[in-house]
Design an enzyme around this catalytic site. Structure first.
Site: not given
Ligand code: SER
Length: 317
Positions: A10, A139
Site C-alpha cells: 500500500g 472498516y
Molecule cells: N481516517 C480513517 C477514516 O476516516 C480513520 O482511521 O476512515
C-alpha cells in the site's frame, strides 16, 4: 544482499507515500521494497496485490523480507459503499500477510488500526485504550478483528506484530482516500485553489487527528522499540490533536480571512458521530515513549504553505 529488507504494502496510499521516503532515508533505498496495486516507476513502487497469496509469498522469499508494513485497506466511508468487498480485502489481505510472515520467518509486521474501532458504550472524550469495541462500520469491524488476530499470531506463532490506532491523518504529500476524516486534508486544497469548501461533516464534529510527521514518527518508533516494551499486542491508542471543522476553518481564516466554508453533512456524519472526540494515549507514551510534536496551529501553518506550493508549481493539478 541487505539482511534487513522491508516490504511496504500500500506504498502508493496516503501514509505509504510518506512512510516509504522516511524508511528509505533510515534504512537505505535498496532495503525498502515499495509495492501497491499500481506500479509507479518514478517512486520505485512495484506491483503487488496483497490478495494474491502466492505472489506475496514469492515476493517475500525472493527479496528476503524481514519486516512488513501492511498499509493496504479499504477505509471507513468507502467500505460502507460495499461492505462485503471491504471485509474481504481487509481481512483477506491481513491473513495473507500474517500467514506468509510466519512461513518465511518475517521478524516484524506493522498493522495499522484506527479510531474507527470504537463505538457505543464508551467515554467519547479521552477514550481509554482498553474499552469494549463495538464499531458501526465494516472498516471498524475488520480492524477490531485484525487487532485480535494480530495478538493471536503473536501468542500462537511468536510473530512480532505491532499496531497503533491512527486518528485522521493530515499531510500535504498525498491525498486522503475513502475516509471520514478526509475533509481535514481536502479543506487545504480548497483554500489553495480559492474555492468555497463544502464540508461533509457538521461544524461541531470534533475528531482525533494527527499531522503526517507525527503519524510517521509513531510508526517508526513503535517498530524500533525493544520487543519487551510492546506490552499491548492488540493496538495502541495514538493521539495528536482534536478539532472540529469549525475550529480548523477558523485557524485557516486567521491566516486567510477570505476563506469560506459551508456545511453539507452526508452519510459520513453518522460515522464521525460514532467515534471518539479525543483519545487517551498514555499507554503508548509509557511503553515506547510516544509524544506528538504538532498542534493545530502548527498543522495549519505547514499545510497552508505546502499545499499552496503544489498549486503554484502545477496550476493544472
Ligand atoms: N481516517 C480513517 C477514516 O476516516 C480513520 O482511521 O476512515
Amino acid at each position: 544482499m541487505n539482511q534487513h529488507n522491508i516490504l511496504v504494502i500500500g506504498a502508493g496510499g496516503q501514509i505509504g507515500t510518506v512512510l516509504v521516503e522516511k524508511l528509505r532515508t533510515i534504512y537505505g533505498s535498496s532495503a525498502v521494497f515499495a509495492t501497491d496495486l499500481k506500479e509507479n516507476p518514478d517512486k520505485h513502487i512495484q506491483i503487488l496485490d496483497v490478495m494474491d497469496r502466492e505472489g506475496l509469498e514469492k515476493f517475500i522469499d525472493k527479496n528476503k523480507i524481514r519486516e512488513i508494513y501492511h498499509l493496504a485497506a479499504i477505509l471507513s466511508a468507502r467500505g460502507e459503499q460495499n461492505p462485503k468487498w471491504a471485509w474481504d480485502i481487509n481481512m483477506g489481505g491481513l491473513f495473507n500477510v500474517l500467514e506468509s510472515a510466519v512461513k518465511y520467518k518475517v521478524e516484524k509486521v506493522f498493522y495499522p488500526s484506527t479510531i474507527a474501532v470504537f463505538g457505543k458504550h464508551i467515554p467519547l472524550e479521552n477514550t481509554p485504550n482498553h474499552v469494549p469495541l463495538t464499531p458501526a462500520t465494516v472498516y471498524g469491524i475488520s480492524k477490531v478483528a485484525g487487532e485480535l488476530w494480530a495478538e493471536y499470531y503473536f501468542n500462537k506463532h511468536g510473530l512480532d506484530v505491532r499496531s497503533v490506532r491512527y486518528p485522521g491523518v493530515i499531510g500535504y504529500q498525498s491525498l486522503a482516500g475513502g475516509g471520514t476524516t478526509d475533509y481535514a486534508v481536502d479543506i487545504f486544497h480548497a483554500e489553495a485553489k480559492n474555492e468555497v469548501f463544502e464540508c461533509f461533516l457538521a461544524q461541531n464534529t470534533k475528531l482525533p487527528m494527527i499531522y503526517m510527521d507525527d503519524c510517521i514518527q509513531a510508526t517508526i518508533d513503535i517498530m524500533r522499540a525493544p520487543t519487551e516494551n510492546i506490552k499491548c499486542r492488540t493496538s495502541y491508542n495514538l493521539a495528536g490533536m482534536s478539532f472540529s471543522p469549525v475550529e480548523i476553518a477558523s485557524e485557516i481564516q486567521k491566516r486567510n480571512p477570505n476563506f469560506k466554508i459551508v456545511y453539507q453533512p452526508d452519510f459520513r456524519q453518522a460515522i464521525a458521530a460514532s467515534w471518539p472526540q479525543s483519545i487517551d494515549d498514555s499507554e503508548a507514551r509509557k511503553d515506547w515513549g510516544w509524544k506528538p510534536k504538532y498542534d493545530l496551529a502548527d498543522l495549519v501553518d505547514i499545510m497552508m504553505t505546502e499545499v499552496r506550493k503544489l498549486y503554484t508549481t502545477n496550476p493544472n493539478s
